[in-house]
Design a protein around this motif. Structure first.
Motif, mmCIF file in Angstrom:
data_model
loop_
_atom_site.group_PDB
_atom_site.id
_atom_site.type_symbol
_atom_site.label_atom_id
_atom_site.label_comp_id
_atom_site.label_asym_id
_atom_site.label_seq_id
_atom_site.Cartn_x
_atom_site.Cartn_y
_atom_site.Cartn_z
ATOM 1 N N SER A 184 0.834 -1.199 0.000
ATOM 2 C CA SER A 184 0.000 0.000 0.000
ATOM 3 C C SER A 184 0.865 1.243 0.000
ATOM 4 O O SER A 184 1.973 1.251 0.520
ATOM 5 N N LYS A 185 0.318 2.302 -0.560
ATOM 6 C CA LYS A 185 1.025 3.567 -0.579
ATOM 7 C C LYS A 185 0.378 4.534 0.404
ATOM 8 O O LYS A 185 -0.830 4.542 0.578
ATOM 9 N N VAL A 186 1.200 5.338 1.037
ATOM 10 C CA VAL A 186 0.689 6.358 1.942
ATOM 11 C C VAL A 186 0.061 7.470 1.114
ATOM 12 O O VAL A 186 0.671 7.971 0.170
ATOM 13 N N LYS A 187 -1.151 7.862 1.469
ATOM 14 C CA LYS A 187 -1.846 8.897 0.721
ATOM 15 C C LYS A 187 -1.616 10.250 1.372
ATOM 16 O O LYS A 187 -1.787 10.399 2.578
ATOM 17 N N LYS A 188 -1.238 11.228 0.576
ATOM 18 C CA LYS A 188 -1.019 12.565 1.103
ATOM 19 C C LYS A 188 -2.349 13.299 1.198
ATOM 20 O O LYS A 188 -3.149 13.297 0.260
ATOM 21 N N LEU A 189 -2.582 13.937 2.338
ATOM 22 C CA LEU A 189 -3.773 14.759 2.535
ATOM 23 C C LEU A 189 -3.346 16.215 2.662
ATOM 24 O O LEU A 189 -2.436 16.548 3.428
ATOM 25 N N TYR A 190 -4.023 17.077 1.922
ATOM 26 C CA TYR A 190 -3.757 18.507 2.007
ATOM 27 C C TYR A 190 -4.746 19.116 2.993
ATOM 28 O O TYR A 190 -5.959 19.046 2.801
ATOM 29 N N PRO A 247 -1.637 6.073 10.080
ATOM 30 C CA PRO A 247 -0.391 5.858 9.341
ATOM 31 C C PRO A 247 -0.594 5.715 7.841
ATOM 32 O O PRO A 247 0.363 5.827 7.076
ATOM 33 N N GLU A 248 -1.829 5.486 7.402
ATOM 34 C CA GLU A 248 -2.083 5.351 5.970
ATOM 35 C C GLU A 248 -2.135 6.704 5.256
ATOM 36 O O GLU A 248 -2.203 6.770 4.033
ATOM 37 N N TYR A 249 -2.094 7.795 6.058
ATOM 38 C CA TYR A 249 -2.125 9.140 5.480
ATOM 39 C C TYR A 249 -0.907 9.946 5.913
ATOM 40 O O TYR A 249 -0.367 9.755 7.010
ATOM 41 N N ALA A 282 -12.440 7.781 9.319
ATOM 42 C CA ALA A 282 -11.077 7.582 9.828
ATOM 43 C C ALA A 282 -10.743 8.651 10.872
ATOM 44 O O ALA A 282 -10.162 8.354 11.931
ATOM 45 N N PHE A 283 -11.118 9.899 10.594
ATOM 46 C CA PHE A 283 -10.881 10.992 11.552
ATOM 47 C C PHE A 283 -11.712 10.796 12.809
ATOM 48 O O PHE A 283 -11.243 11.058 13.928
ATOM 49 N N ASP A 284 -12.959 10.362 12.649
ATOM 50 C CA ASP A 284 -13.813 10.126 13.813
ATOM 51 C C ASP A 284 -13.197 9.084 14.742
ATOM 52 O O ASP A 284 -13.185 9.247 15.968
ATOM 53 N N ASN A 285 -12.695 8.007 14.167
ATOM 54 C CA ASN A 285 -12.050 6.967 14.971
ATOM 55 C C ASN A 285 -10.845 7.513 15.728
ATOM 56 O O ASN A 285 -10.631 7.196 16.905
ATOM 57 N N ALA A 286 -10.074 8.352 15.052
ATOM 58 C CA ALA A 286 -8.890 8.935 15.682
ATOM 59 C C ALA A 286 -9.284 9.886 16.811
ATOM 60 O O ALA A 286 -8.668 9.878 17.885
ATOM 61 N N ILE A 287 -10.297 10.712 16.587
ATOM 62 C CA ILE A 287 -10.742 11.649 17.629
ATOM 63 C C ILE A 287 -11.245 10.894 18.847
ATOM 64 O O ILE A 287 -10.975 11.277 19.994
ATOM 65 N N ARG A 288 -11.975 9.796 18.619
ATOM 66 C CA ARG A 288 -12.456 8.977 19.744
ATOM 67 C C ARG A 288 -11.283 8.433 20.556
ATOM 68 O O ARG A 288 -11.331 8.400 21.795
ATOM 69 N N GLN A 289 -10.224 8.016 19.861
ATOM 70 C CA GLN A 289 -9.037 7.517 20.572
ATOM 71 C C GLN A 289 -8.379 8.621 21.392
ATOM 72 O O GLN A 289 -7.936 8.393 22.522
ATOM 73 N N LEU A 290 -8.309 9.823 20.831
ATOM 74 C CA LEU A 290 -7.707 10.953 21.550
ATOM 75 C C LEU A 290 -8.524 11.321 22.779
ATOM 76 O O LEU A 290 -7.972 11.715 23.813
ATOM 77 N N LYS A 291 -9.836 11.188 22.682
ATOM 78 C CA LYS A 291 -10.696 11.473 23.833
ATOM 79 C C LYS A 291 -10.519 10.418 24.920
ATOM 80 O O LYS A 291 -10.340 10.748 26.101
ATOM 81 N N SER A 292 -10.567 9.153 24.523
ATOM 82 C CA SER A 292 -10.495 8.070 25.510
ATOM 83 C C SER A 292 -9.137 8.009 26.201
ATOM 84 O O SER A 292 -9.040 7.642 27.374
ATOM 85 N N SER A 293 -8.088 8.393 25.486
ATOM 86 C CA SER A 293 -6.745 8.370 26.070
ATOM 87 C C SER A 293 -6.453 9.587 26.937
ATOM 88 O O SER A 293 -5.476 9.607 27.693
ATOM 89 N N GLY A 294 -7.276 10.623 26.821
ATOM 90 C CA GLY A 294 -7.040 11.859 27.563
ATOM 91 C C GLY A 294 -6.128 12.833 26.848
ATOM 92 O O GLY A 294 -5.879 13.944 27.343
ATOM 93 N N LYS A 295 -5.627 12.452 25.677
ATOM 94 C CA LYS A 295 -4.681 13.323 24.973
ATOM 95 C C LYS A 295 -5.353 14.584 24.448
ATOM 96 O O LYS A 295 -4.756 15.670 24.462
ATOM 97 N N LEU A 296 -6.599 14.480 23.975
ATOM 98 C CA LEU A 296 -7.291 15.669 23.472
ATOM 99 C C LEU A 296 -7.463 16.688 24.584
ATOM 100 O O LEU A 296 -7.226 17.889 24.388
ATOM 101 N N ARG A 297 -7.871 16.223 25.737
ATOM 102 C CA ARG A 297 -8.031 17.103 26.896
ATOM 103 C C ARG A 297 -6.713 17.785 27.231
ATOM 104 O O ARG A 297 -6.675 18.993 27.508
ATOM 105 N N GLN A 298 -5.614 17.043 27.202
ATOM 106 C CA GLN A 298 -4.314 17.612 27.550
ATOM 107 C C GLN A 298 -3.868 18.651 26.534
ATOM 108 O O GLN A 298 -3.290 19.681 26.902
#
Length: 274
Positions: free
Chosen positions: A37-43, A78-80, A244-260
């Protein structure tokens, strides 16, 4: 002699194979585990003048809360590969429509007009509660009804414009004038204090920032005129990227990183309620 030459060839061949394997393994890690697979660039477009959320630092680099949240999301996807560009807030939407950007973020709130054109994350990442903002010397104002015939100053693209327009539609005879104009922070503060404009729509933390850094002498009054949250936007129909972004945001919330991130950059936890 032949044996030594054969051993050398085997050694060199083995080294080449190991090098190829290492490169393939690295690519696999970047693309989520698939070496083919190739990493896709997002602007990714962000604002350039809304401190502390998205602005340009003294080195000419985009920084702020939006950037820190997006970088944390990038680490979880990591795919982006994210490439950031800072620009004026008003141009973010048109650039997304024209597919110059794949993603935009700038403390963007939901409204039905935007939802017709763009894809919103389902997950929010900051609260956004706005109030009537007036000079400290002003009294007798506690709601939009008290501002009939008065003039608000709003920047192009601000969601406050939509709320004020809805108020005008629902309150015939008590309409508020809306001056949609691009001005610097200094000009908006001076205009409010000189009476050029009667009020603005701002969050408490915005007003605190203005008073601290610009000696603005402003205050918020009454109850919030809107209580909403902020979203990351994508081109209409791009639900795969949104999910994909929603999944990442949920992880940041559950880990406490977004709050920090909110505490470190904005000065408080504004990820749930204000």
């Amino acid at each position: 002699m032949k044996k030594n030459l054969f051993e050398k060839i085997v050694t060199i061949s083995g080294a080449v194979v190991m090098a190829v394997f290492a490169l393939t393994s690295c690519e696999g890690k970047k693309s989520g585990g698939s070496g083919s697979s190739k990493v896709k660039k997002l602007y990714v477009g962000v604002g350039n003048s809304y401190k502390p959320y998205c602005y340009i630092d003294e080195n000419g680099k985009p920084v702020g809360y939006e950037l820190e949240v997006l970088k944390a999301i990038d680490e979880l996807l990591p795919e982006y590969e994210f490439e950031f560009e800072a620009t004026e807030f008003a141009s973010l939407f048109s650039s997304l429509s024209q597919k110059k950007y794949d993603v935009i973020a700038h403390q963007i709130e939901y409204n039905p007009d935007r939802a017709e054109k763009y894809e919103f994350t389902k997950e929010t990442y900051t609260t956004f509660v706005t109030y009537i903002t007036v000079p400290e010397s002003v009294s007798g104002i506690s709601s939009l009804e008290d501002l009939a015939g008065k003039t608000a100053v709003e920047s192009p693209g601000d969601n406050g414009i939509w709320y004020l327009e809805q108020f005008n539609k629902n309150h015939p005879g008590k309409e508020i004038k809306i001056d949609i104009i691009k001005v610097s922070t200094d000009e908006s503060v001076a205009g409010l204090n000189s009476g050029r404009w009667d009020f603005a729509v701002r969050t408490k933390r915005d007003v605190e920032e203005l008073n601290e850094k610009y000696n603005a002498h402003l205050k918020v009054v009454g109850e919030p005129i809107q209580q909403s949250s902020t979203y990351i936007l994508f081109q209409k129909g791009n639900v795969e990227l949104r999910d994909a972004f929603d999944n990442a945001i949920r992880q940041l919330k559950s880990s406490g990183k977004l709050r920090q991130i909110s505490i470190d950059v904005i000065g408080g936890d504004y990820t749930e309620s204000e």
